[in-house]
Enzyme design. Structure first.
Site, PDB file in Angstrom:
ATOM      1  N   LYS A  22      17.529  -6.418 -11.501  1.00  8.62           N
ATOM      2  CA  LYS A  22      17.170  -7.464 -12.462  1.00  8.62           C
ATOM      3  C   LYS A  22      17.268  -6.925 -13.896  1.00  8.62           C
ATOM      4  O   LYS A  22      17.859  -7.564 -14.770  1.00  8.62           O
ATOM      5  CB  LYS A  22      15.730  -7.934 -12.190  1.00  8.62           C
ATOM      6  CG  LYS A  22      15.131  -8.756 -13.307  1.00  8.62           C
ATOM      7  CD  LYS A  22      13.690  -9.131 -13.045  1.00  8.62           C
ATOM      8  CE  LYS A  22      12.653  -8.172 -13.562  1.00  8.62           C
ATOM      9  NZ  LYS A  22      12.431  -8.168 -15.010  1.00  8.62           N
ATOM     10  N   ASN A  23      16.704  -5.730 -14.133  1.00  9.65           N
ATOM     11  CA  ASN A  23      16.641  -5.207 -15.495  1.00  9.65           C
ATOM     12  C   ASN A  23      17.981  -4.713 -16.016  1.00  9.65           C
ATOM     13  O   ASN A  23      18.098  -4.337 -17.179  1.00  9.65           O
ATOM     14  CB  ASN A  23      15.596  -4.090 -15.592  1.00  9.65           C
ATOM     15  CG  ASN A  23      14.183  -4.654 -15.575  1.00  9.65           C
ATOM     16  OD1 ASN A  23      14.006  -5.875 -15.578  1.00  9.65           O
ATOM     17  ND2 ASN A  23      13.203  -3.782 -15.560  1.00  9.65           N
ATOM     18  N   CYS A 117       1.531 -10.409 -23.378  1.00  8.32           N
ATOM     19  CA  CYS A 117       1.630 -10.879 -22.000  1.00  8.32           C
ATOM     20  C   CYS A 117       0.579 -10.169 -21.173  1.00  8.32           C
ATOM     21  O   CYS A 117      -0.213  -9.394 -21.701  1.00  8.32           O
ATOM     22  CB  CYS A 117       3.025 -10.651 -21.436  1.00  8.32           C
ATOM     23  SG  CYS A 117       3.412  -8.945 -21.145  1.00  8.32           S
ATOM     24  N   ARG A 122       2.901  -5.783 -26.336  1.00 10.62           N
ATOM     25  CA  ARG A 122       4.359  -5.689 -26.256  1.00 10.62           C
ATOM     26  C   ARG A 122       5.111  -6.192 -27.490  1.00 10.62           C
ATOM     27  O   ARG A 122       5.837  -7.188 -27.440  1.00 10.62           O
ATOM     28  CB  ARG A 122       4.862  -6.401 -25.000  1.00 10.62           C
ATOM     29  CG  ARG A 122       4.262  -5.807 -23.756  1.00 10.62           C
ATOM     30  CD  ARG A 122       4.899  -6.324 -22.520  1.00 10.62           C
ATOM     31  NE  ARG A 122       6.212  -5.751 -22.289  1.00 10.62           N
ATOM     32  CZ  ARG A 122       6.965  -6.079 -21.252  1.00 10.62           C
ATOM     33  NH1 ARG A 122       6.565  -6.977 -20.398  1.00 10.62           N
ATOM     34  NH2 ARG A 122       8.141  -5.514 -21.083  1.00 10.62           N
ATOM     35  N   ASP A 309       6.902   0.517 -13.623  1.00 12.71           N
ATOM     36  CA  ASP A 309       7.143  -0.628 -12.737  1.00 12.71           C
ATOM     37  C   ASP A 309       6.852  -0.309 -11.262  1.00 12.71           C
ATOM     38  O   ASP A 309       6.947  -1.205 -10.412  1.00 12.71           O
ATOM     39  CB  ASP A 309       8.594  -1.123 -12.890  1.00 12.71           C
ATOM     40  CG  ASP A 309       8.800  -1.914 -14.179  1.00 12.71           C
ATOM     41  OD1 ASP A 309       7.800  -2.193 -14.870  1.00 12.71           O
ATOM     42  OD2 ASP A 309       9.959  -2.236 -14.503  1.00 12.71           O
ATOM     43  N   ARG A 401      10.126 -14.021 -10.112  1.00 11.25           N
ATOM     44  CA  ARG A 401      10.889 -13.629 -11.303  1.00 11.25           C
ATOM     45  C   ARG A 401      11.775 -12.422 -11.011  1.00 11.25           C
ATOM     46  O   ARG A 401      12.808 -12.252 -11.659  1.00 11.25           O
ATOM     47  CB  ARG A 401       9.935 -13.279 -12.450  1.00 11.25           C
ATOM     48  CG  ARG A 401       9.181 -14.483 -12.989  1.00 11.25           C
ATOM     49  CD  ARG A 401       8.411 -14.126 -14.232  1.00 11.25           C
ATOM     50  NE  ARG A 401       9.175 -13.205 -15.035  1.00 11.25           N
ATOM     51  CZ  ARG A 401       8.690 -12.108 -15.599  1.00 11.25           C
ATOM     52  NH1 ARG A 401       7.430 -11.807 -15.476  1.00 11.25           N
ATOM     53  NH2 ARG A 401       9.461 -11.323 -16.290  1.00 11.25           N
TER      54      ARG A 401
HETATM   55  C1  UD1 Z   1      11.474  -2.703 -19.925  1.00 11.58           C
HETATM   56  C2  UD1 Z   1      11.575  -3.346 -18.558  1.00 11.58           C
HETATM   57  C3  UD1 Z   1      10.197  -3.387 -17.895  1.00 11.58           C
HETATM   58  C4  UD1 Z   1       9.585  -1.983 -17.870  1.00 11.58           C
HETATM   59  C5  UD1 Z   1       9.593  -1.366 -19.263  1.00 11.58           C
HETATM   60  C6  UD1 Z   1       9.149   0.083 -19.276  1.00 11.58           C
HETATM   61  C7  UD1 Z   1      13.416  -4.897 -18.829  1.00 11.58           C
HETATM   62  C8  UD1 Z   1      13.855  -6.306 -18.934  1.00 11.58           C
HETATM   63  N1  UD1 Z   1      12.084  -4.690 -18.716  1.00 11.58           N
HETATM   64  O1  UD1 Z   1      10.635  -3.526 -20.731  1.00 11.58           O
HETATM   65  O2  UD1 Z   1      10.356  -3.860 -16.563  1.00 11.58           O
HETATM   66  O3  UD1 Z   1       8.252  -2.065 -17.435  1.00 11.58           O
HETATM   67  O4  UD1 Z   1      10.932  -1.401 -19.809  1.00 11.58           O
HETATM   68  O5  UD1 Z   1       9.920   0.844 -18.434  1.00 11.58           O
HETATM   69  O6  UD1 Z   1      14.221  -3.984 -18.810  1.00 11.58           O
HETATM   70  N2  UD1 Z   1       7.184  -0.985 -27.757  1.00 11.58           N
HETATM   71  C9  UD1 Z   1       6.789  -1.120 -29.064  1.00 11.58           C
HETATM   72  N3  UD1 Z   1       7.633  -1.734 -29.953  1.00 11.58           N
HETATM   73  C10 UD1 Z   1       8.862  -2.212 -29.564  1.00 11.58           C
HETATM   74  C11 UD1 Z   1       9.263  -2.061 -28.231  1.00 11.58           C
HETATM   75  C12 UD1 Z   1       8.405  -1.448 -27.328  1.00 11.58           C
HETATM   76  O7  UD1 Z   1       5.683  -0.697 -29.445  1.00 11.58           O
HETATM   77  O8  UD1 Z   1       9.581  -2.750 -30.416  1.00 11.58           O
HETATM   78  C13 UD1 Z   1       6.288  -0.343 -26.777  1.00 11.58           C
HETATM   79  C14 UD1 Z   1       5.839  -1.284 -25.654  1.00 11.58           C
HETATM   80  O9  UD1 Z   1       4.745  -2.077 -26.032  1.00 11.58           O
HETATM   81  C15 UD1 Z   1       5.529  -0.311 -24.549  1.00 11.58           C
HETATM   82  C16 UD1 Z   1       6.592   0.796 -24.758  1.00 11.58           C
HETATM   83  O10 UD1 Z   1       7.020   0.664 -26.104  1.00 11.58           O
HETATM   84  O11 UD1 Z   1       4.259   0.243 -24.759  1.00 11.58           O
HETATM   85  C17 UD1 Z   1       7.799   0.711 -23.848  1.00 11.58           C
HETATM   86  O12 UD1 Z   1       8.277  -0.619 -23.843  1.00 11.58           O
HETATM   87  P1  UD1 Z   1       9.807  -0.973 -23.580  1.00 11.58           P
HETATM   88  O13 UD1 Z   1      10.527   0.188 -22.989  1.00 11.58           O
HETATM   89  O14 UD1 Z   1      10.373  -1.563 -24.814  1.00 11.58           O
HETATM   90  O15 UD1 Z   1       9.671  -2.122 -22.487  1.00 11.58           O
HETATM   91  P2  UD1 Z   1      10.637  -3.337 -22.308  1.00 11.58           P
HETATM   92  O16 UD1 Z   1      11.990  -2.942 -22.767  1.00 11.58           O
HETATM   93  O17 UD1 Z   1      10.020  -4.552 -22.873  1.00 11.58           O
END
Ligand code: UD1
Length: 434
Positions: A22-23, A117, A122, A309, A401
């Site tokens: 999915k990701n 969420c 996030r 995850d 999902r």
């Molecule tokens: C992706 C995955 C999700 C997985 C996560 C961590 C997808 C669609 N989803 O989510 O399943 O749980 O990686 O492996 O691929 N952060 C910030 N600012 C930002 C972006 C992130 O502070 O602009 C923080 C987040 O709140 C979190 C950490 O960085 O604490 C990692 O998040 P991130 O790797 O960005 O997660 P996603 O890409 O949303």
């Protein structure tokens, strides 16, 4: 809202086929926005998030054909809208992946800012700062992120992420693919999904090196073309079925998976007393070892370490292990919602800050439960499969999902699980995303 009724206590046995990730499919669909030519993707999992992503592309003006169930042919020639509305973003955060491609190809994008969420606040500040470093002007207008490339095209730069971000790395990689000059992403995410996206982009004509390491170099090109690509298999679905085999005391042959994407999970399960045999490069045989499960500590970290995850599913397993295990969640601040539900089943779990202490082995009893997010739902299904009696899990739209035909797959392995459909009137769309 649909519910799952599970009668636990049956060992799962048999063979199971893992679907596409999915990701990985989510950013690969978004990448099709980078070209007017057709991008054909195979092995796209048939899950709700991908249906949402497809709808987003169609709303923007792209054509998406599905000649076969898991094949998408996307042609983003007629794109004439550059915005992802709140209605879509609130149901799936990954719609922010439209930002990079739209900004890079059309010089403008508007995407509703995702709210918090179930698993934390996030933010997407790191994505936005990186776009600014690529020369974009980024504003917040009435809850929407509005980004523009002043001269119509982004400019390559060095992006040094202060925190590892998976979708942030993907967004920047896609934006930089069409930027003027070289972009270097430092402290890049190293998840297999990043590598998969880079492979697709390179097939489309991008010049990306180093994906899968912490430094990615991208030489921007003027235009990208069509390509054909098969999505990698889902490592989290694989890990979930590995835990299903171990927690029910069964034995599963897990096919079409990539064990090397799960090195940390396999190592941790082996430490915990699970027997994991690699029958061939894409098949694992998994069962509980003869002396039962042992408590083992785990800390979630970016790839290649143990994935957040898989944290909830591992917690379910630790309720069945002898001894005390500490589970430390370092990625998301509020990702222990499943613990309270497991405690209602009889688990001995204490939460303090970002650490859960699980004392096992406890006998779990079936109970009515509420699923709070995608992976939490999976963990509750796992707990219910080994519990005594009946468990009714509410709000299973979360699991839809990200897990394709989970009920059918589990039933084929001997689980006693059924989906209880509720009337449409009861269905409420909620802002949730993982
Ligand atoms: C992706 C995955 C999700 C997985 C996560 C961590 C997808 C669609 N989803 O989510 O399943 O749980 O990686 O492996 O691929 N952060 C910030 N600012 C930002 C972006 C992130 O502070 O602009 C923080 C987040 O709140 C979190 C950490 O960085 O604490 C990692 O998040 P991130 O790797 O960005 O997660 P996603 O890409 O949303």
């Amino acid at each position: 809202m649909d519910k799952f009724l599970i009668r636990g206590g049956l060992p799962l046995k048999g063979k199971i086929e893992i679907g596409g990730a999915k990701n990985s499919a989510l950013p690969c669909l978004a990448a099709a926005l980078l070209t007017p030519e057709t991008v054909t993707l195979h092995n796209v999992p048939y899950v709700k998030d991908l249906i949402t992503q497809r709808r987003l592309l169609e709303d923007l003006g792209a054509t998406v054909l599905t000649p076969e169930l898991r094949t998408h042919k996307i042609t983003a020639k007629g794109v004439d809208v550059y915005e992802a509305p709140y209605e879509l973003v609130k149901t799936m955060r990954a719609s922010v992946l439209a930002l990079g491609p739209l900004l890079a190809r059309f010089g403008q994008a508007k995407v509703s800012l995702p709210g918090g969420c179930a698993i934390g606040t996030r933010p997407i500040d790191l994505h936005l700062r990186a776009f600014e470093q690529l020369g974009a002007e980024v504003l917040l207008e009435r809850g929407d992120v509005v980004a523009r490339a002043p001269k119509g095209r982004l400019k390559g730069n060095v992006i040094d992420f202060e925190k590892v971000t998976v979708t942030g790395t993907e967004n920047v990689m896609m934006a930089a693919a069409l930027a003027d000059g070289r972009t270097v992403i430092k402290n890049a995410a190293m998840e297999p999904e990043i590598d998969d996206l880079a492979n697709l982009l390179n097939k489309m004509g991008a010049r990306i090196r180093g994906a899968g390491t912490d430094t990615i170099e991208i030489d921007g090109v003027e235009a990208l073309g069509g390509a054909e690509h098969t999505i990698i298999s889902d490592r989290i679905e694989t890990g979930t079925f590995m835990v299903a085999a171990a927690i029910t005391g069964g034995e599963l042959e897990i096919k079409s998976c990539v064990p090397e994407h799960l090195t940390a999970v396999i190592a941790k399960l082996r430490d915990s007393g699970v027997v994991v045999e690699e029958i061939n490069p894409s098949t694992l045989l998994v069962r509980q070892g003869g002396s039962g499960l042992r408590a083992c500590n785990v800390t979630t970290e970016p790839h290649p370490q143990f994935p957040t995850d898989m944290q909830a599913q591992y917690m379910a397993l630790m309720t069945q292990a002898d001894g005390e295990s500490k589970i430390v969640e370092t990625i998301f601040e509020n990702r222990f919602m499943h613990a309270a539900e497991m405690i209602r089943m009889g688990a001995d779990i204490h939460i303090s800050g970002n650490t859960a202490t699980v004392r096992g082995k406890t006998k779990l009893m079936g109970a009515p439960l509420l699923a709070s997010d995608l992976r939490a739902s999976a963990s509750l299904v796992l707990a219910a499969l080994c519990a005594e009696g009946e468990t009714l899990i509410d709000r299973v739209y979360h699991i839809d999902r990200g897990y394709e035909t989970i009920v059918r797959k589990l039933r084929s392995l001997g689980a006693d699980i059924e989906r209880i459909k509720t009337s449409v009137e009861e269905t409420v769309a909620e802002p949730v995303a993982v």
